[in-house]
Design an enzyme around this catalytic site. Structure first.
Site, PDB file in Angstrom:
ATOM      1  N   GLY A 175      35.959  39.547  38.349  1.00 38.91           N
ATOM      2  CA  GLY A 175      36.208  40.632  38.301  1.00 38.91           C
ATOM      3  C   GLY A 175      38.168  40.817  37.060  1.00 38.91           C
ATOM      4  O   GLY A 175      38.366  39.602  36.905  1.00 38.91           O
ATOM      5  N   GLN A 213      44.291  44.598  32.731  1.00 40.40           N
ATOM      6  CA  GLN A 213      44.867  42.937  32.375  1.00 40.40           C
ATOM      7  C   GLN A 213      43.923  43.140  30.908  1.00 40.40           C
ATOM      8  O   GLN A 213      44.500  41.548  30.423  1.00 40.40           O
ATOM      9  CB  GLN A 213      43.635  42.404  33.284  1.00 40.40           C
ATOM     10  CG  GLN A 213      44.143  42.778  34.815  1.00 40.40           C
ATOM     11  CD  GLN A 213      42.889  41.192  35.604  1.00 40.40           C
ATOM     12  OE1 GLN A 213      42.748  41.478  36.031  1.00 40.40           O
ATOM     13  NE2 GLN A 213      43.567  40.128  35.425  1.00 40.40           N
ATOM     14  N   CYS A 216      43.595  34.348  39.349  1.00 38.34           N
ATOM     15  CA  CYS A 216      44.040  35.606  38.659  1.00 38.34           C
ATOM     16  C   CYS A 216      43.565  35.539  37.445  1.00 38.34           C
ATOM     17  O   CYS A 216      44.950  33.856  36.596  1.00 38.34           O
ATOM     18  CB  CYS A 216      44.855  36.408  39.031  1.00 38.34           C
ATOM     19  SG  CYS A 216      45.387  37.534  37.679  1.00 38.34           S
ATOM     20  N   LEU A 217      43.347  36.197  36.215  1.00 40.80           N
ATOM     21  CA  LEU A 217      43.076  35.453  35.399  1.00 40.80           C
ATOM     22  C   LEU A 217      44.612  35.423  34.113  1.00 40.80           C
ATOM     23  O   LEU A 217      44.728  35.364  33.151  1.00 40.80           O
ATOM     24  CB  LEU A 217      41.963  36.578  34.310  1.00 40.80           C
ATOM     25  CG  LEU A 217      40.398  35.909  34.535  1.00 40.80           C
ATOM     26  CD1 LEU A 217      39.399  36.672  33.952  1.00 40.80           C
ATOM     27  CD2 LEU A 217      39.899  34.233  34.881  1.00 40.80           C
ATOM     28  N   HIS A 253      41.031  42.806  45.125  1.00 41.07           N
ATOM     29  CA  HIS A 253      42.911  42.060  44.256  1.00 41.07           C
ATOM     30  C   HIS A 253      42.361  43.261  42.622  1.00 41.07           C
ATOM     31  O   HIS A 253      43.726  43.358  41.975  1.00 41.07           O
ATOM     32  CB  HIS A 253      41.955  40.590  44.142  1.00 41.07           C
ATOM     33  CG  HIS A 253      42.156  40.768  43.435  1.00 41.07           C
ATOM     34  ND1 HIS A 253      43.230  39.035  43.134  1.00 41.07           N
ATOM     35  CD2 HIS A 253      42.634  40.347  41.394  1.00 41.07           C
ATOM     36  CE1 HIS A 253      43.834  38.276  41.892  1.00 41.07           C
ATOM     37  NE2 HIS A 253      42.882  39.195  40.975  1.00 41.07           N
ATOM     38  N   GLU A 254      41.205  43.241  42.494  1.00 42.54           N
ATOM     39  CA  GLU A 254      41.075  44.332  41.171  1.00 42.54           C
ATOM     40  C   GLU A 254      41.511  45.639  41.240  1.00 42.54           C
ATOM     41  O   GLU A 254      42.592  46.073  40.555  1.00 42.54           O
ATOM     42  CB  GLU A 254      39.592  44.204  40.638  1.00 42.54           C
ATOM     43  CG  GLU A 254      39.478  42.873  40.265  1.00 42.54           C
ATOM     44  CD  GLU A 254      39.810  42.082  39.684  1.00 42.54           C
ATOM     45  OE1 GLU A 254      40.635  42.638  38.312  1.00 42.54           O
ATOM     46  OE2 GLU A 254      39.745  41.143  39.571  1.00 42.54           O
ATOM     47  N   HIS A 272      45.413  45.509  40.936  1.00 40.74           N
ATOM     48  CA  HIS A 272      45.743  45.841  38.984  1.00 40.74           C
ATOM     49  C   HIS A 272      46.239  47.009  38.778  1.00 40.74           C
ATOM     50  O   HIS A 272      46.795  47.594  37.766  1.00 40.74           O
ATOM     51  CB  HIS A 272      44.908  44.986  38.558  1.00 40.74           C
ATOM     52  CG  HIS A 272      44.856  43.418  38.558  1.00 40.74           C
ATOM     53  ND1 HIS A 272      46.197  42.633  37.592  1.00 40.74           N
ATOM     54  CD2 HIS A 272      44.073  42.121  38.456  1.00 40.74           C
ATOM     55  CE1 HIS A 272      45.495  41.443  38.112  1.00 40.74           C
ATOM     56  NE2 HIS A 272      44.645  40.941  38.427  1.00 40.74           N
TER      57      HIS A 272
END
Length: 180
Positions: free
Chosen positions: A47, A52, A98-99, A140-141, A144
């Site tokens: 994701g 991000q 997480c990226l 999660h996304e 953000h």
């Protein structure tokens, strides 16, 4: 298409409430979505939210690969101006990474089942129910978009670890359960 630079924890774009996308069919939004999917796949991740990649817009891309799906595979998907609602009160703890926080993961409680809706790149409404890993990725996304990182959802920071050390946390939790 292009690989985009991923904002890392500490960058203010990750702590800002993202703006709605006024026109989901805008060619620039389509380009951004394609670049986000390419970036997500290259990372590799499951994701990615527009903040991000330094774009404060309410847009996410996600996928549910076969090895994480529990039976439900979801191809790379774009969701614009999403809304997420829990279905029931049931929550489950699970590992998340997480990226934007590379090399680490933590145990985060998430709703077991959710309903999400938004708009696709074609301007059409999207509405689905999700459970398991699919629901975790969406939550999660979605966080953000409101400036929330998974570490903000962790009730116990002892359950935060570098990826290669996470098995120690898992082992400690299993020992604790055995003592109960």
């Amino acid at each position: 298409m292009a690989l985009l630079k991923i904002a890392r924890m500490g960058h203010p774009v990750l702590r800002t409430i993202a703006d709605p996308v006024p026109d989901p069919t805008d060619p620039e939004i389509r380009r951004l979505a394609a670049d986000m999917i390419e970036t997500m796949m290259d990372a590799p991740g499951v994701g990615l939210a527009a903040p991000q990649v330094h774009e404060s817009l309410r847009m996410i891309v996600f996928r549910v690969p076969s090895d994480r799906s529990g039976g439900e595979v979801v191809a790379p998907t774009v969701l614009i101006n999403p809304v997420v609602e829990p279905i029931g009160d049931s929550m489950v703890d699970g590992w998340e990474g997480c990226l934007s926080i590379p090399g680490m993961r933590g145990i985060v409680p998430r709703f077991t089942r959710i309903r999400y809706r938004g708009t696709g790149l074609d301007g059409e409404a999207v509405e689905r129910e999700a459970s398991g890993f699919h629901a975790r990725v969406i939550q999660h996304e979605y966080d953000h978009l409101d400036g929330i990182l998974y570490i903000d959802r962790m009730p116990d920071l002892r359950h935060l670890a570098f990826n290669e050390m996470a098995h120690h946390v898992t082992e400690a939790l299993e020992r604790e359960k055995g003592e109960d």
